[in-house]
Design a protein around this motif. Structure first.
Motif, mmCIF file in Angstrom:
data_model
loop_
_atom_site.group_PDB
_atom_site.id
_atom_site.type_symbol
_atom_site.label_atom_id
_atom_site.label_comp_id
_atom_site.label_asym_id
_atom_site.label_seq_id
_atom_site.Cartn_x
_atom_site.Cartn_y
_atom_site.Cartn_z
ATOM 1 N N ASN A 100 -1.150 -3.643 -4.473
ATOM 2 C CA ASN A 100 -0.501 -2.441 -4.978
ATOM 3 C C ASN A 100 -1.390 -1.679 -5.955
ATOM 4 O OD1 ASN A 100 1.881 -1.288 -7.118
ATOM 5 N ND2 ASN A 100 2.180 -0.978 -4.925
ATOM 6 N N GLU A 101 -2.105 -2.408 -6.780
ATOM 7 C CA GLU A 101 -2.969 -1.778 -7.780
ATOM 8 C C GLU A 101 -4.280 -1.274 -7.163
ATOM 9 O OE1 GLU A 101 -2.536 -1.175 -11.185
ATOM 10 O OE2 GLU A 101 -0.458 -1.588 -10.621
ATOM 11 N N PHE A 107 0.778 -7.702 -5.985
ATOM 12 C CA PHE A 107 0.464 -6.923 -7.199
ATOM 13 C C PHE A 107 -0.962 -6.354 -7.107
ATOM 14 C CE2 PHE A 107 -1.243 -6.974 -11.611
ATOM 15 C CZ PHE A 107 -0.495 -5.917 -12.098
ATOM 16 N N LEU A 156 6.960 -6.033 -5.198
ATOM 17 C CA LEU A 156 7.267 -7.318 -5.835
ATOM 18 C C LEU A 156 8.382 -8.054 -5.095
ATOM 19 C CD1 LEU A 156 5.560 -7.964 -8.270
ATOM 20 C CD2 LEU A 156 7.569 -7.667 -9.701
ATOM 21 N N VAL A 214 0.831 -1.205 0.000
ATOM 22 C CA VAL A 214 0.000 0.000 0.000
ATOM 23 C C VAL A 214 0.867 1.257 0.000
ATOM 24 C CG1 VAL A 214 -1.696 1.295 1.360
ATOM 25 C CG2 VAL A 214 -1.955 -1.153 1.071
ATOM 26 N N MET A 215 1.939 1.230 0.754
ATOM 27 C CA MET A 215 2.733 2.439 0.965
ATOM 28 C C MET A 215 3.900 2.597 -0.002
ATOM 29 S SD MET A 215 1.031 3.647 3.452
ATOM 30 C CE MET A 215 2.011 5.004 4.027
ATOM 31 N N SER A 216 4.312 1.521 -0.651
ATOM 32 C CA SER A 216 5.505 1.613 -1.502
ATOM 33 C C SER A 216 5.157 1.410 -2.962
ATOM 34 C CB SER A 216 6.540 0.576 -1.072
ATOM 35 O OG SER A 216 6.752 0.636 0.298
ATOM 36 N N GLY A 217 6.211 1.461 -3.761
ATOM 37 C CA GLY A 217 6.020 1.337 -5.195
ATOM 38 C C GLY A 217 5.970 -0.102 -5.667
ATOM 39 N N PHE A 218 5.923 -0.237 -6.963
ATOM 40 C CA PHE A 218 5.729 -1.535 -7.613
ATOM 41 C C PHE A 218 6.893 -2.503 -7.340
ATOM 42 C CE2 PHE A 218 6.482 -4.046 -11.504
ATOM 43 C CZ PHE A 218 5.357 -4.841 -11.454
ATOM 44 N N TYR A 219 8.125 -2.023 -7.558
ATOM 45 C CA TYR A 219 9.283 -2.921 -7.439
ATOM 46 C C TYR A 219 9.492 -3.394 -5.999
ATOM 47 C CZ TYR A 219 10.455 -1.680 -12.218
ATOM 48 O OH TYR A 219 10.419 -1.521 -13.572
#
Lengths: 158, 302
Positions: A85-86, A82, A51, A43-48
């Protein structure tokens, strides 16, 4: 301070998971505390970062909980990470019900994928604890952590 | 919530996720298709994770040990006295059992090559399938090897060692796990079959012919025909019998479930027992149901 508090919470969750894995027979509590770390990072960080965390947590879960079949939880946790995150950008996480649902539904979905693998490969039956009881309990615990006023302040939520 | 958005196109994200998922599938397939039960990932993860777990577990045990030994000394003399009494009783029981076994010429058919029993602590139980497998704090440094048998501190069979075996820890597959099985007898009528688990607290006999009556409460012991588990170790008791066409389905509740899994005993021999080509079925089996302590734990010097 925020960073230190986050690390402390993560450490407590990891230690809690170690204790749970040792005393699960006596405590009869099925929680996946590592999944809460994954939810927070997704929720708080980016995609990489999501993953990477999902893969690591999946591998550790695989080592301890997948009947000697590496990759099962790795697979399911990556999908969950994933999706989290989306989806987290699109729902109102100020509403506690949605926080609970996000954790519980995604964990249940992720566990269902893992259980499906174990069913077809190892012949493990579908486990209600894993599909229902664990997600609900983990969701409730996540909700308690997130809604406590200190955590709200230090974890950068809301 | 504050969230971080990155400028990565959806297509790229999907490609990366699919690649990672594909890598995980390859990892799964190495375990299934190639029958590789010791992957590099497993070894690496085990090597990194298990020392932390063992360290933490030992710290908790140390603290609780100190509490038990220095703060809760009340009634310790009475407990010591009781233990002394039990010890004397056990020595006498041991003598009687040895005599019984010798009377039946039972030892001639089974030549035990016992060296030692390794005491191990459980450090982790599978949270999702608690009756599938556990991890113990003994690994390759303690000469733990695959297929060694594991008993609990009451001498009931618990399972066997399977991969991964790391330097510090190893996995025990419980007899209640749905993978694998164990050769077993119904003690009362020597009816033999394969006992398999299903990740619940009940194991089942499969393909057991129905021409012999089995009653609820009958004792079930290992047969030794699987060449992994030594014969005549108590497994459990029959709790349900269902008649089917030509066969009968028999549910067995293992003894080890009655105690919490804390301390286990690994039989450390390369070959825990040698059995003749055709495992003999003695006319009279030693009635372990009278005294559930298995004789292999008692006559260690024979």
């Amino acid at each position: 301070m925020n960073r230190r508090f986050k690390v402390l919470i993560f450490l407590l969750l990891i230690i809690g998971q170690i204790i749970l894995q040792r005393y699960v027979q006596q405590l009869k509590i099925h929680l996946d505390l590592l999944y809460l770390i994954l939810v927070y990072i997704s929720v708080m960080s980016g995609f990489y970062k999501t993953l990477l965390t999902a893969s690591l947590i999946g591998l550790v879960t695989d080592y301890f909980c997948s009947a000697n079949l590496m990759g099962v939880f790795g697979f399911s946790r990556v999908i969950a990470g994933f999706i989290l995150n989306e989806v987290s950008h699109r729902i109102d996480l100020k509403n506690n019900i949605f926080v609970f649902l996000l954790i519980a539904v995604s964990l249940s979905f992720s566990n269902a994928i893992a259980n499906l693998f174990l069913y077809f490969i190892q012949g493990f039956s579908f486990n209600l604890d894993m599909l229902l009881y664990q997600p609900v309990l983990t969701g409730l615990l996540g909700l308690i952590i997130v809604t406590s006023s200190k955590a709200r302040m230090y974890l950068d939520v809301y | 919530m504050k969230t971080i958005t990155e400028n990565i196109s959806t297509e790229r994200k999907i490609v990366i996720v699919v690649t990672v998922l594909f890598l995980n599938l390859i990892l799964v397939s190495t375990g299934v298709v190639l029958q590789n039960d010791k992957t590099l990932f497993q070894s690496v993860v085990g090597f990194v994770v298990s020392p932390f777990q063992i360290g933490f577990q030992k710290s908790v045990d140390f603290i609780s040990h100190q509490f038990r030994h220095y703060l809760f000394l009340k009634n310790s003399f009475e407990r010591y006295y009781d233990l002394e009494k039990k010890y004397t009783e056990l020595i006498y029981q041991n003598y009687l059992l040895k005599k019984k076994i010798k009377d039946q010429d039972f030892l001639d058919s089974i030549k035990f090559k016992r060296t030692q029993f390794i005491k191990a602590d459980v450090i982790s139980i599978d949270v999702n399938f608690p009756l599938s497998s556990v991890f113990i704090d003994k690994g390759s440094k303690d000469k733990i090897k695959k297929d060694m048998i594991v008993l609990n501190n009451k001498g009931d069979i618990v399972g066997k060692i399977v991969e991964p075996i790391t330097f510090f820890s190893s996995r025990v597959r419980l007899i209640t796990c749905s993978v694998g099985g164990i050769g077993a007898y119904i003690e009362s009528d020597k009816l033999e079959g394969l006992l398999t688990g299903n990740n619940s607290n009940i194991c089942s006999f499969k393909y057991l012919i129905e021409n012999r009556m089995v009653t609820v409460g009958d004792m079930v012991i290992t047969s030794g025909t699987d060449r992994i588990f030594p014969p005549y170790i108590p497994i459990g008791r029959v709790v349900n019998v269902e008649q089917e066409t030509l066969t009968q389905k028999i549910d067995v509740e293992p003894f080890f479930l009655k105690n919490s899994l804390k301390q286990l005993i690994v039989i450390s021999n390369d070959q825990a027992f040698i059995i003749d080509d055709q495992p003999p079925i003695p006319e009279k089996l030693p009635m372990v149901s009278q005294n559930r302590t298995p004789h292999i734990l008692q006559d260690n010097n024979q």
